[in-house]
Enzyme design. Structure first.
Site, PDB file in Angstrom:
ATOM      1  N   GLU A  31       7.974  18.403 -25.728  1.00 38.10           N
ATOM      2  CA  GLU A  31       7.795  18.874 -24.257  1.00 38.10           C
ATOM      3  C   GLU A  31       8.355  19.842 -23.585  1.00 38.10           C
ATOM      4  O   GLU A  31       7.325  20.968 -23.949  1.00 38.10           O
ATOM      5  CB  GLU A  31       8.050  18.485 -22.876  1.00 38.10           C
ATOM      6  CG  GLU A  31       7.577  16.586 -23.419  1.00 38.10           C
ATOM      7  CD  GLU A  31       5.549  16.182 -23.346  1.00 38.10           C
ATOM      8  OE1 GLU A  31       5.563  17.311 -22.982  1.00 38.10           O
ATOM      9  OE2 GLU A  31       5.433  15.676 -23.853  1.00 38.10           O
ATOM     10  N   HIS A  67       7.980   9.165 -28.133  1.00 40.22           N
ATOM     11  CA  HIS A  67       6.602   9.539 -27.514  1.00 40.22           C
ATOM     12  C   HIS A  67       7.414  11.544 -28.103  1.00 40.22           C
ATOM     13  O   HIS A  67       5.843  11.991 -27.938  1.00 40.22           O
ATOM     14  CB  HIS A  67       6.951   9.621 -25.734  1.00 40.22           C
ATOM     15  CG  HIS A  67       6.122  10.918 -25.120  1.00 40.22           C
ATOM     16  ND1 HIS A  67       4.763  10.399 -25.151  1.00 40.22           N
ATOM     17  CD2 HIS A  67       6.085  11.967 -24.312  1.00 40.22           C
ATOM     18  CE1 HIS A  67       3.653  11.726 -24.275  1.00 40.22           C
ATOM     19  NE2 HIS A  67       5.259  12.358 -24.069  1.00 40.22           N
ATOM     20  N   GLU A 108      -5.711  17.081 -12.049  1.00 44.05           N
ATOM     21  CA  GLU A 108      -6.494  17.632 -13.357  1.00 44.05           C
ATOM     22  C   GLU A 108      -7.338  17.167 -13.754  1.00 44.05           C
ATOM     23  O   GLU A 108      -8.733  16.045 -14.860  1.00 44.05           O
ATOM     24  CB  GLU A 108      -5.588  16.187 -15.043  1.00 44.05           C
ATOM     25  CG  GLU A 108      -6.236  16.904 -15.875  1.00 44.05           C
ATOM     26  CD  GLU A 108      -4.781  15.915 -17.236  1.00 44.05           C
ATOM     27  OE1 GLU A 108      -3.607  15.447 -16.885  1.00 44.05           O
ATOM     28  OE2 GLU A 108      -5.622  14.812 -17.777  1.00 44.05           O
ATOM     29  N   HIS A 145      -1.203  10.545 -28.690  1.00 41.81           N
ATOM     30  CA  HIS A 145      -0.710   9.580 -27.929  1.00 41.81           C
ATOM     31  C   HIS A 145      -0.953   7.809 -28.408  1.00 41.81           C
ATOM     32  O   HIS A 145      -0.486   6.947 -28.262  1.00 41.81           O
ATOM     33  CB  HIS A 145      -1.306   9.032 -25.876  1.00 41.81           C
ATOM     34  CG  HIS A 145      -0.819   9.692 -24.989  1.00 41.81           C
ATOM     35  ND1 HIS A 145      -1.631  10.447 -24.127  1.00 41.81           N
ATOM     36  CD2 HIS A 145       0.244   9.337 -24.222  1.00 41.81           C
ATOM     37  CE1 HIS A 145      -0.716  10.593 -23.322  1.00 41.81           C
ATOM     38  NE2 HIS A 145       0.343  10.104 -23.346  1.00 41.81           N
ATOM     39  N   ARG A 173       1.090  -1.088   0.543  1.00 39.53           N
ATOM     40  CA  ARG A 173      -0.243   0.106   0.477  1.00 39.53           C
ATOM     41  C   ARG A 173       1.320   1.567  -0.105  1.00 39.53           C
ATOM     42  O   ARG A 173       0.436   2.445   0.418  1.00 39.53           O
ATOM     43  CB  ARG A 173      -0.939   0.142   0.877  1.00 39.53           C
ATOM     44  CG  ARG A 173      -2.146  -0.970   0.968  1.00 39.53           C
ATOM     45  CD  ARG A 173      -3.062  -1.029   1.664  1.00 39.53           C
ATOM     46  NE  ARG A 173      -4.365  -1.660   2.609  1.00 39.53           N
ATOM     47  CZ  ARG A 173      -3.613  -2.514   2.743  1.00 39.53           C
ATOM     48  NH1 ARG A 173      -3.046  -2.374   3.751  1.00 39.53           N
ATOM     49  NH2 ARG A 173      -4.495  -3.869   2.921  1.00 39.53           N
ATOM     50  N   ARG A 175      -4.837  21.135 -15.443  1.00 43.70           N
ATOM     51  CA  ARG A 175      -4.520  21.123 -15.926  1.00 43.70           C
ATOM     52  C   ARG A 175      -4.294  20.339 -17.113  1.00 43.70           C
ATOM     53  O   ARG A 175      -3.314  19.156 -18.028  1.00 43.70           O
ATOM     54  CB  ARG A 175      -4.110  19.962 -15.274  1.00 43.70           C
ATOM     55  CG  ARG A 175      -2.288  19.220 -15.059  1.00 43.70           C
ATOM     56  CD  ARG A 175      -2.507  18.324 -13.810  1.00 43.70           C
ATOM     57  NE  ARG A 175      -1.111  17.004 -14.319  1.00 43.70           N
ATOM     58  CZ  ARG A 175      -0.670  16.195 -13.033  1.00 43.70           C
ATOM     59  NH1 ARG A 175      -0.688  16.426 -11.885  1.00 43.70           N
ATOM     60  NH2 ARG A 175       0.430  15.745 -14.231  1.00 43.70           N
ATOM     61  N   LYS A 188       5.155  23.948 -16.102  1.00 48.22           N
ATOM     62  CA  LYS A 188       4.548  22.794 -15.840  1.00 48.22           C
ATOM     63  C   LYS A 188       3.804  23.046 -14.108  1.00 48.22           C
ATOM     64  O   LYS A 188       3.115  22.771 -14.258  1.00 48.22           O
ATOM     65  CB  LYS A 188       5.590  21.397 -16.070  1.00 48.22           C
ATOM     66  CG  LYS A 188       4.319  20.165 -15.614  1.00 48.22           C
ATOM     67  CD  LYS A 188       4.835  19.384 -15.788  1.00 48.22           C
ATOM     68  CE  LYS A 188       4.154  17.929 -15.586  1.00 48.22           C
ATOM     69  NZ  LYS A 188       4.418  16.287 -16.314  1.00 48.22           N
ATOM     70  N   LYS A 191       2.549  11.799 -11.720  1.00 51.96           N
ATOM     71  CA  LYS A 191       1.541  10.896 -12.371  1.00 51.96           C
ATOM     72  C   LYS A 191       2.855   9.471 -12.697  1.00 51.96           C
ATOM     73  O   LYS A 191       3.300   9.437 -12.872  1.00 51.96           O
ATOM     74  CB  LYS A 191       1.169  11.501 -14.086  1.00 51.96           C
ATOM     75  CG  LYS A 191      -0.054  12.417 -14.124  1.00 51.96           C
ATOM     76  CD  LYS A 191      -0.195  12.922 -15.384  1.00 51.96           C
ATOM     77  CE  LYS A 191      -1.538  13.089 -15.617  1.00 51.96           C
ATOM     78  NZ  LYS A 191      -1.605  13.672 -17.055  1.00 51.96           N
ATOM     79  N   ASN A 230      -1.711  18.034 -22.178  1.00 53.48           N
ATOM     80  CA  ASN A 230      -2.534  16.938 -23.143  1.00 53.48           C
ATOM     81  C   ASN A 230      -2.168  18.130 -23.911  1.00 53.48           C
ATOM     82  O   ASN A 230      -2.443  16.757 -25.469  1.00 53.48           O
ATOM     83  CB  ASN A 230      -3.200  16.898 -22.216  1.00 53.48           C
ATOM     84  CG  ASN A 230      -3.222  15.602 -21.900  1.00 53.48           C
ATOM     85  OD1 ASN A 230      -3.266  14.357 -23.425  1.00 53.48           O
ATOM     86  ND2 ASN A 230      -2.590  14.816 -21.224  1.00 53.48           N
ATOM     87  N   HIS A 269      -1.380  15.702 -27.482  1.00 54.17           N
ATOM     88  CA  HIS A 269      -1.326  14.229 -27.168  1.00 54.17           C
ATOM     89  C   HIS A 269      -2.672  13.673 -26.722  1.00 54.17           C
ATOM     90  O   HIS A 269      -2.604  12.951 -26.935  1.00 54.17           O
ATOM     91  CB  HIS A 269      -1.209  14.347 -25.249  1.00 54.17           C
ATOM     92  CG  HIS A 269       0.343  14.429 -24.942  1.00 54.17           C
ATOM     93  ND1 HIS A 269       0.766  16.052 -25.275  1.00 54.17           N
ATOM     94  CD2 HIS A 269       1.011  14.027 -24.147  1.00 54.17           C
ATOM     95  CE1 HIS A 269       2.093  15.711 -24.501  1.00 54.17           C
ATOM     96  NE2 HIS A 269       2.466  15.024 -23.745  1.00 54.17           N
TER      97      HIS A 269
END
Lengths: 343, 343
Positions: B170, B247, B217, B232, B106, B221, B207, B128, B225, B228
């Protein structure tokens, strides 16, 4: 003591579920069930149509393989980060469904509707989610609170006695670690005819008070683990056998063993050890146990341990509990020896 | 703007790592590397002995199978909830190592030492974490901050030019969505000879400012993206081919496509679209793309979507960005059409 905000006691779980869901306004709702809760609980819920995700019941399915199946279905259904997962079932469904929801697209909301006594008094609060890994209980998981938990003792009416017993071990534990008066009450309960509504509320109050002061279990929350160092190891061991023990049965045995260590550490007088043993024996059978060589590697994986030492939560009299008590192998051996003598 | 507390810029990553680790006082330390960072980075770190966990590099290994191998080794090493995992590598190591640490028993503490430009300017802040699932990027994951992130631009000195480019996409994105002046600077940078120290700090400031106002997000936020939604999908598509894109390459293409949608939605004037296209073309090749039928199912899985609608983050001029802009299939088709014409 106030209950956590997300907790709803309800005699009409369908109505409460509809109300709570409306407030969350998800773009899609799916409900996670197993073959038992689909039949016994879902079919009695009078709610608008939802997507159904069904898995096989049982602790042995609390694994990644099952998680992958659930994530797959969630993906196929087109669930988004604004969707909602409802977990209808016992501890396995709640722990695993919560874990799956909390990690799907980095986390979506979920509602737990516990349907067993164990999940009502234990898993319903505290935000512990997870799955078993390589036979180790809840080895992979995280802390995350549900958007809502709906507790309806009416689900207990159709619950097998064995399932009631499994939850009752946690009730006994709550009394032992935190409330002597409560112990006097619960030690003489007639399981089938108990006033569950009251018992569940009392147990939740005890657990919530502990958790609210230490949500991530850095300290005091560890007292909720009394009986579980041995208990989890025993449960894990028997999981692989023909005759698995329920969580409650394993914890009941664990409490006898750890009460003995408490006695040996001079934290618990002998007559109290005897009393605990008698009360537990009244509700639970005491199975034969394997030797320490078999249990020790499992106990070593307990989350309370650190710096290679074994840390137990031990009773400090009845109604109080100490945590982070270092325990050596001699204490474990003599507890097992005592157990073999008295069973 | 203050940097997040856990962020350490350091010209001596080993010394910083030792200091930070001492403060955390873990009972056991393991370091996660791949074959490249073991050779290129770990061997140059002058630190006390630690346990080494090695995985194979590459996005295709950012899966549960790899997680299971890491958890297995962590269990075998006897790591407890008080142990520490250090993730030494690029985005895959940081995202997956963070996920593995945050779910082991955990959640245990972890330190990220990004070794690529991409992971320094992107994955280093924002919490993230995650892995790919059934080919979908970061489909399973969670938000959790590291105990520390140690950024040492000196790791870039041995980085292949392709890797620099991947991170630079980026950097361009940060300028496009938030800072016109910065865009004027970065649009004419000589990659091998850039002042990375300054660029990394500037990108992180942008950022961090966005993330600090919306950590999970739910709103703003999402501007991070930009590029993306298509990016993605394109990255996922090419992952299965003989010639996977990095990427950054995929996001560069995604930015061209999404700049076109911004133009079509009258958020971006045509000469700015052209400018963006030229700058990106200066650093990146524009590969042939599959048709919309192939990309659409992947775009549908984007985490920004809800209620079955496609939501994009689009440029509102250069230096500003709007999020939750609903986009229809016509816009996607015409962006792809435009792309095929200009490449």
């Amino acid at each position: 003591m106030v209950f956590p905000e997300y907790l709803h006691f309800s005699t009409s779980p369908d109505r409460t579920l509809i109300e709570v869901t409306e407030k969350l306004s998800p773009d899609l709702v799916a409900i996670l069930v197993d073959e038992h809760t689909k039949e016994r609980c879902f079919s009695n819920l009078n709610i608008p149509p939802v997507q159904l995700i069904e898995i096989s019941s049982g602790e042995k399915n609390k694994t990644f393989t099952t998680c992958e199946k659930i994530w797959e279905q969630m993906t196929e259904l087109g669930m988004s980060r604004k969707s909602l997962l409802i977990n209808l079932g016992g501890g396995v469904i709640g722990d695993m469904g919560g874990f799956v929801a909390s990690t799907f697209k980095r986390g979506i909301q979920f509602i737990n509707i516990p349907t067993t006594l164990l999940s009502m008094v234990d898993a319903s609060i505290g935000g512990k989610l997870g799955i078993d890994f390589q036979g180790l209980k809840n080895h992979i998981g995280l802390f995350s609170d549900p958007a809502a938990v709906i507790i309806s003792p009416q689900f207990l009416q159709t619950l097998p006695r064995e399932e009631l017993k499994s939850g009752f071990a946690e009730v006994l534990k709550h009394a032992l670690i935190a409330d002597l008066d409560y112990w006097e009450t619960v030690k003489q309960i007639d399981l089938p005819n108990a006033n569950w509504d009251e018992i569940i509320k009392k147990s939740i109050v005890i657990k919530a008070a502990v958790v609210s002061n230490d949500p991530y279990e850095n300290g005091k929350r560890k007292i909720l683990n009394f009986g579980h160092s041995f208990g989890h190891a025993i449960e894990t061991h028997f999981l692989e056998t023909e005759q698995p023990l329920s969580h409650g049965e394993a914890v009941a045995v664990g409490m006898v063993l750890e009460a003995h260590i408490s006695f040996e550490k001079k934290l618990l007088p002998e007559h109290k050890l005897k009393e605990i043993e008698e009360v537990i024996r009244q509700y639970f059978d005491l199975p034969d146990l394997p030797n320490l060589e078999v249990l020790l590697p499992l106990i070593r994986q307990d989350k309370k341990n650190k710096n290679n030492a074994l840390n137990f939560s031990l009773l400090n009299g009845i109604g109080d509990c100490k945590y982070d008590v270092e325990v050596d192998l001699h204490s474990l051996t003599s507890a097992l020896h005592y157990y073999k003598k008295i069973r």
